[in-house]
Design a protein around this motif. Structure first.
Motif: not given
Length: 306
Positions: A32, A36, A59, A62, A64, A66
């Protein structure tokens, strides 16, 4: 070697190269980045409101990325030092030397830690409670079961939480809680119990009730009110767990908010850790009325005009 054997050898070599390439691509997908990927972190339930806000902002920047967070009692978070899938732990303390060695030897990863904010334990009471002023001696007698008044101390659990550990270590100096102590399932459970029990006195992290601009906390503050504790630096003064008094430690029950990061290489976990220390992350702590630990905290005199 006949033609058929040569064909088989070529096919076999091709299959080996093909599966190796697939394996390499699979590994690449698991790496990662700051923008992302998916990581799992473990966080002390006392800090849920402010960490939810930090994750929401990160989040949003960004989409993507998580960050899946599990909120638990602090002792369960600390046990996650041994869980390989948990990349970050957020609690009121970092790792000990023995825990650091364990993570290096067993998980083959060098952990890092940092204090990113300072928090306080708020004392909450029923809106109709007659007395909202507490000395620390009175708090000590209350949670040890030696107070003669008919008051019920309420915690976010009877063991394993950071609030309980603070009271045992810092207030009771290693002695046990009294048999009169009631344990709720969560910080919100403490608020609910106190709001329904006129003689209850609850203990929770200030990020649950310290931000009067937050709509959910506004609803909590309609059901309970904050008690005042004796100041550590002013005789006969009683103070609330407000930001400036957390900074000066005039409020007597102050603790740290610490993250422990465990990554074999820089990725989403490291990026989120840096975000917590950045201007934006520190601003979120400040807006939540905690005291940021990584950025200057300026105090200015304010003059009241007629």
């Amino acid at each position: 070697m006949n033609f058929k054997c040569r064909v088989r050898m070529v096919l076999l070599l091709f299959l080996v190269i093909f599966f190796q390439a697939c394996s390499d691509k699979s590994k690449e997908k698991k790496i990662d980045r700051f923008d992302n990927g998916t990581i799992y972190i473990s966080c002390d339930e006392s800090f849920k409101p402010v960490i939810d806000a930090e994750i929401e902002v990160y989040q949003a920047s960004y989409p993507d990325a998580h960050i899946n967070v599990q909120y638990k009692p602090e002792a369960d978070c600390l046990r996650d030092f041994g869980v390989d899938s948990i990349r970050m732990i957020i609690a009121t303390r970092g790792f000990s030397e023995s825990e650091r060695k364990f993570m290096i030897d067993s998980l083959k990863v060098g952990p890092v830690q940092a204090t990113v904010a300072h928090d306080a334990i708020a004392v909450i009471i029923h809106p109709e409670a007659k007395d909202s002023f507490f000395t620390m001696d009175r708090i000590r007698d209350l949670v040890s079961g030696n107070l003669k008044e008919n008051l019920i101390p309420v915690f976010d659990g009877l063991k394993a939480t950071s609030t309980v550990r603070f009271m045992i270590d810092s207030v009771l100096k290693g002695k046990n809680l009294g048999k009169n102590v009631v344990g709720a399932q969560s910080s919100e459970g403490v608020i609910d119990y106190v709001s329904k029990t006129p003689n209850a006195v609850g203990f929770i992290g200030v990020s649950w009730v310290g931000n009067k601009e937050d709509t959910s906390q506004q609803s909590f503050l309609k059901r309970i009110r904050l008690a005042r504790l004796e100041s550590t630096d002013s005789a006969n003064a009683f103070v609330l767990p407000v930001q400036y008094l957390i900074y000066t430690k005039s409020y007597p029950m102050v603790r740290d908010l610490v993250y422990v990061l465990r990554e074999q290489q820089y990725g989403l976990g490291g990026a989120f850790a840096n975000f917590l220390k950045s201007d934006r992350g520190q601003l979120i702590f400040r807006r939540a009325y905690l005291q940021p630990a990584k950025k200057p905290f300026y105090v200015r005199r304010a003059e009241l005009k007629d």
